[in-house]
Write a protein that holds these residues in place. Structure first.
Motif, short mmCIF file in Angstrom:
data_model
loop_
_atom_site.label_atom_id
_atom_site.label_comp_id
_atom_site.label_asym_id
_atom_site.label_seq_id
_atom_site.Cartn_x
_atom_site.Cartn_y
_atom_site.Cartn_z
N GLY A 182 0.80 -1.22 0.00
CA GLY A 182 0.00 0.00 0.00
C GLY A 182 0.84 1.27 0.00
N LEU A 183 2.08 1.16 0.44
CA LEU A 183 2.95 2.35 0.46
C LEU A 183 3.22 2.87 -0.96
N LEU A 184 3.13 1.99 -1.96
CA LEU A 184 3.35 2.41 -3.35
C LEU A 184 2.41 3.56 -3.73
N LYS A 185 1.16 3.43 -3.26
CA LYS A 185 0.14 4.40 -3.70
C LYS A 185 -0.25 5.38 -2.60
N HIS A 186 0.29 5.20 -1.42
CA HIS A 186 -0.14 6.04 -0.31
C HIS A 186 0.12 7.52 -0.62
N ASP A 187 -0.90 8.33 -0.37
CA ASP A 187 -0.81 9.76 -0.64
C ASP A 187 -0.34 10.00 -2.09
N HIS B 209 3.82 -19.42 -9.06
CA HIS B 209 2.46 -19.51 -8.53
C HIS B 209 1.65 -18.41 -9.20
N ASN B 210 0.38 -18.69 -9.48
CA ASN B 210 -0.47 -17.65 -10.06
C ASN B 210 -1.07 -16.82 -8.95
N HIS B 211 -0.77 -15.55 -8.96
CA HIS B 211 -1.30 -14.72 -7.88
C HIS B 211 -1.58 -13.32 -8.40
N ARG B 212 -2.79 -12.82 -8.09
CA ARG B 212 -3.10 -11.43 -8.49
C ARG B 212 -2.52 -10.50 -7.45
N SER B 213 -1.56 -9.69 -7.88
CA SER B 213 -0.80 -8.90 -6.92
C SER B 213 -1.56 -7.66 -6.47
N MET B 214 -1.30 -7.26 -5.23
CA MET B 214 -1.78 -5.96 -4.73
C MET B 214 -1.17 -4.82 -5.53
N ALA B 215 -0.05 -5.10 -6.17
CA ALA B 215 0.65 -4.05 -6.92
C ALA B 215 0.11 -3.94 -8.34
N GLY B 216 -0.93 -4.72 -8.67
CA GLY B 216 -1.49 -4.68 -10.03
C GLY B 216 -0.43 -5.05 -11.04
N ASN B 217 -0.36 -4.23 -12.12
CA ASN B 217 0.64 -4.52 -13.15
C ASN B 217 1.90 -3.68 -12.99
N ASN C 214 5.39 -2.14 -12.65
CA ASN C 214 6.65 -2.72 -13.11
C ASN C 214 7.64 -2.94 -11.97
N VAL C 215 7.26 -2.60 -10.75
CA VAL C 215 8.17 -2.91 -9.63
C VAL C 215 7.87 -4.27 -9.01
N LEU C 216 6.84 -4.93 -9.55
CA LEU C 216 6.51 -6.26 -9.05
C LEU C 216 7.43 -7.30 -9.69
N ILE C 217 8.06 -8.13 -8.87
CA ILE C 217 8.90 -9.21 -9.43
C ILE C 217 8.03 -10.45 -9.58
#
Ligand SMILES: C[S@@+](CC[C@H](N)C(=O)[O-])C[C@H]1O[C@@H](n2cnc3c(N)ncnc32)[C@H](O)[C@@H]1O
Length: 427
Positions: free
Chosen positions: A177-182, A240-248, A250-253
């Motif tokens: 959540g810090l990615l999008k906070h404020d 593993h197939n997982h829908r990330s909290m980070a959506g798409n 590009n910082v998601l590994i």
């Protein structure tokens, strides 16, 4: 000197010593297992029980909790924790019990000077830490957020200590959540702060399940190198197939899936807990039911002969009725059986999938998905600790409910180890 467990804020705490940061009284924030100071709490410092080994790289752990993150660094055999700081006495007790070369500093970090932190401690090679994340938790996305929520400003404290201790590396852990906070401003400010101190910084979202843990726990990790060393983020070992909290983002590994994929399937819930004896509500067991069934269980048992913390919550008859009807989400319950809750409340875990994120309430079925897949009860503290990759020999101290929070709040040691190894690779 008081040991941490003896120290309880009683409302009559003395004013902060001169020269310290001026503490504003902060509200107590109820719920989600989080407690913070209502005013400046008295500081306490515990003795180190063994001298650090000078050939190992010193680690300073801020907001150390029980030291799950620290444990991962030490598991590489190349780092040793020399100090930790945490607000809560029970966390510090557990931290000190498992990290004999560390001095433990109890109290609000905003009242802890860098001199006090470094006194009797070698200069840290790396400062690690994850300030409380509940203010911008992803489990309850962006509810009740106030920028002046005291929990959201503790990142500045991490920056302050980095500035004062000048480590070669910093590792900051937090919720996605810090990615999008404020609107991203909090993260930009934090990264900007580290860069202004001269660190080369990068950040990614890591999912524990991709690194050999039986849990889909996602965390935002920021790494900085003072010498500007290029840091390679660790390559996933599991898929593993997982829908990330980070959506798409590009910082998601994510694992490489394709023709030349050499990742293994992610570990499942039963891979982690399948060797533990069956229990009914309110029962406990003190002996393993069988030998370890796989490498993960063998690794976590660490040759332990006695089983601890495998005690199930005693559920009320009403709750047992709900549990018997529980399925993969709250909608599996007959209409009207419960009147409120998120979709993941009162839900059973899947036996053959990694667990969802373990929270600080995993022994209570009303909380986020934590009912055993086949047994009519919530997870035990030992099962939660297994999902978080704590070795069975890790010594948890405190009451059962404190221990559950200690486990749920921790950085999984094995995830910490993967990050520590990537730092060693960059050296
Ligand atoms: C997310 S947990 C950290 C878990 C830890 N990294 C681990 O691996 O076990 C955050 C910790 O910050 C501590 N904390 C909260 N407010 C604090 C403050 N003002 N000063 C110092 N510690 C604080 C909490 O008691 C909690 O143990």
């Amino acid at each position: 000197m008081k040991f941490a467990s003896e120290w309880v804020p009683d409302g009559n705490e003395p004013d902060l010593a001169e020269g310290r940061v001026d503490l504003q009284p902060v509200r107590t924030v109820a719920g989600e297992g989080y407690v913070t100071a209502t005013k400046a709490v008295r500081e306490c410092t515990t003795d180190r029980r063994r001298d650090p080994n000078p050939s190992l790289r010193p680690v300073l752990d801020l907001f150390c909790g029980v030291g799950g993150f620290s444990n991962g660094f030490e598991a590489t055999g190349e780092f040793e924790v020399v100090a930790g700081a945490d607000l809560l006495g029970d966390r510090l007790d557990t931290f000190c019990a498992n990290h004999p070369t560390a001095i433990g500093h109890g109290g609000d970090i905003r009242g802890l000077s860098a001199d006090a932190l470094l006194s009797g401690t070698p200069q840290p090679f790396v400062v690690i830490g994850g300030p409380p994340c509940q203010g911008f938790s992803s489990i309850r996305p962006f509810r009740n957020i106030e920028w002046n929520d005291p929990r959201n400003n503790l990142g500045e404290e991490f920056c302050r200590v980095v500035a004062a201790t000048n480590p070669e590396w910093l590792v900051f852990e937090n919720v996605v959540g810090l990615l999008k906070h404020d609107r991203g401003r909090a993260l930009t400010a934090l990264v900007g702060g580290f860069e202004a101190l001269g660190y080369r910084v990068s950040y990614r979202v890591l999912n524990a399940a991709y690194y050999g843990l039986p849990q889909r726990r996602e965390r935002l990790i920021i790494v900085g190198s003072r010498k500007g060393k290029p840091f390679e983020w660790p390559t996933p070992s599991h898929r593993h197939n997982h829908r990330s909290m980070a959506g798409n983002s590009n910082v998601l590994i994510t694992p490489q899936v394709g023709l030349f994929d050499d990742t293994a399937p992610a570990l499942t819930l039963m891979d982690a807990i399948g060797d533990l004896p069956q229990l009914s509500s309110g029962q406990r067991a003190e002996h393993y039911a069988c030998v370890p069934q796989n490498r993960y269980q063998e690794l976590l048992r660490f040759n332990s002969e006695t089983l601890t913390m495998h005690n199930a919550t005693a559920h009320s008859p009403e709750m047992l009725n709900i549990i018997r009807h529980a399925g993969s989400n709250i909608h599996a319950l007959p209409p009207g059986m419960v009147t409120s809750g998120f979709s993941t409340c009162y839900s059973r875990l899947d036996a053959d999938e990694p667990a969802n994120t373990i929270t600080v309430n995993f022994v209570h079925p009303a909380s986020n998905r934590c009912i055993h897949p086949f047994q009519d009860r919530a997870l035990t503290p030992r099962e939660g600790a297994r999902l978080q990759s704590f070795p069975d020999v890790f010594k948890f101290t405190g009451t059962r409910s404190q221990i559950v929070k200690q486990i749920g709040n921790a950085v999984p040691p094995l995830l910490g180890k993967v990050i520590a190894e990537a730092i060693l690779d960059a050296e």
